[in-house]
Motif scaffolding. Structure first.
Motif, mmCIF file in Angstrom:
data_model
loop_
_atom_site.group_PDB
_atom_site.id
_atom_site.type_symbol
_atom_site.label_atom_id
_atom_site.label_comp_id
_atom_site.label_asym_id
_atom_site.label_seq_id
_atom_site.Cartn_x
_atom_site.Cartn_y
_atom_site.Cartn_z
ATOM 1 N N VAL A 72 19.616 -11.776 73.183
ATOM 2 C CA VAL A 72 18.882 -11.238 72.033
ATOM 3 C C VAL A 72 18.954 -12.229 70.869
ATOM 4 O O VAL A 72 17.968 -12.421 70.152
ATOM 5 N N LEU A 73 20.085 -12.874 70.701
ATOM 6 C CA LEU A 73 20.208 -13.881 69.641
ATOM 7 C C LEU A 73 19.229 -15.028 69.885
ATOM 8 O O LEU A 73 18.540 -15.474 68.960
ATOM 9 N N ASP A 74 19.137 -15.486 71.122
ATOM 10 C CA ASP A 74 18.182 -16.545 71.463
ATOM 11 C C ASP A 74 16.741 -16.094 71.223
ATOM 12 O O ASP A 74 15.914 -16.863 70.721
ATOM 13 N N SER A 75 16.436 -14.863 71.564
ATOM 14 C CA SER A 75 15.099 -14.317 71.346
ATOM 15 C C SER A 75 14.773 -14.254 69.857
ATOM 16 O O SER A 75 13.659 -14.603 69.439
ATOM 17 N N GLU A 90 24.590 -22.561 65.153
ATOM 18 C CA GLU A 90 25.866 -22.973 64.559
ATOM 19 C C GLU A 90 26.913 -23.286 65.627
ATOM 20 O O GLU A 90 26.904 -22.698 66.710
ATOM 21 N N PRO A 91 27.825 -24.213 65.301
ATOM 22 C CA PRO A 91 28.860 -24.606 66.266
ATOM 23 C C PRO A 91 29.901 -23.505 66.481
ATOM 24 O O PRO A 91 30.053 -22.596 65.661
ATOM 25 N N SER A 101 31.195 -14.322 68.602
ATOM 26 C CA SER A 101 31.063 -15.179 69.782
ATOM 27 C C SER A 101 30.009 -16.263 69.632
ATOM 28 O O SER A 101 30.128 -17.332 70.221
ATOM 29 N N GLY A 102 28.960 -16.002 68.886
ATOM 30 C CA GLY A 102 27.907 -16.983 68.676
ATOM 31 C C GLY A 102 27.052 -16.591 67.496
ATOM 32 O O GLY A 102 26.935 -15.401 67.178
ATOM 33 N N LEU A 103 26.458 -17.593 66.817
ATOM 34 C CA LEU A 103 25.610 -17.279 65.679
ATOM 35 C C LEU A 103 24.584 -18.357 65.400
ATOM 36 O O LEU A 103 24.735 -19.507 65.811
ATOM 37 N N PHE A 117 24.353 -12.869 64.595
ATOM 38 C CA PHE A 117 25.465 -13.141 65.502
ATOM 39 C C PHE A 117 25.522 -12.090 66.602
ATOM 40 O O PHE A 117 24.915 -11.024 66.508
ATOM 41 N N HIS A 118 26.293 -12.410 67.614
ATOM 42 C CA HIS A 118 26.625 -11.438 68.659
ATOM 43 C C HIS A 118 28.105 -11.557 68.955
ATOM 44 O O HIS A 118 28.743 -12.559 68.622
ATOM 45 N N GLY A 119 28.660 -10.519 69.532
ATOM 46 C CA GLY A 119 30.050 -10.564 69.986
ATOM 47 C C GLY A 119 31.080 -10.544 68.874
ATOM 48 O O GLY A 119 31.998 -11.368 68.869
ATOM 49 N N ALA A 120 30.974 -9.587 67.968
ATOM 50 C CA ALA A 120 31.977 -9.466 66.907
ATOM 51 C C ALA A 120 33.353 -9.242 67.537
ATOM 52 O O ALA A 120 33.497 -8.435 68.456
#
Length: 142
Positions: A72-75, A90-91, A101-103, A117-120
């Protein structure tokens, strides 16, 4: 809609101790041990919901918006880019600092920094309010 919830707020400020006193004594948030240039606070099962960072220009805000997962973040990133919005992936080091986990990051029309972001990350200890707060509720219903 890809965004599920408002996840965190970051503020640029040099007066970290004043913000720490406000967050704990006034609001009742739990202080989280962080780097010397930053203070972070919890208000539920998440590792952090508010951070104050002196390496961010004073007066600048960072708004973190949660999505369901990496796909969903990629979308969302693709939709923003298709609309002409500059998106930065972001790194991992920044994701770790934000306890996610990613943003991605991008700016709104007024120039505010937005992050999705995803994966809080969930804390391994229960939230403990820093002062007695009547009716303070945490968890899925906030």
């Amino acid at each position: 809609m890809e965004i599920q919830a408002f996840g965190y707020l970051g503020l640029g400020a040099s007066n970290l101790d004043d913000w720490a006193a406000f967050a704990t004594s006034t609001i009742g948030m739990q202080s989280v041990d962080r780097a010397s240039s930053m203070r972070a606070f919890r208000m539920d099962d998440r590792k952090q919901r508010l951070f104050i960072d002196r390496t961010i220009e004073p007066g600048t805000q960072v708004f973190g918006w949660e999505v369901a997962n990496a796909a969903v973040l990629d979308s969302l990133a693709a939709r923003l880019e298709a609309a002409g919005v500059a998106v930065k992936r972001e790194p991992a080091a920044l994701a770790d600092q934000r306890c996610v986990s990613g943003l991605i990051s991008f700016a709104d029309p007024a120039g505010n920094r937005l992050e999705a972001f995803h994966g809080a990350h969930i804390a391994d200890t229960a939230f403990k309010a820093s002062r007695d707060v009547s009716g303070f509720r945490t968890g899925p219903q906030g």
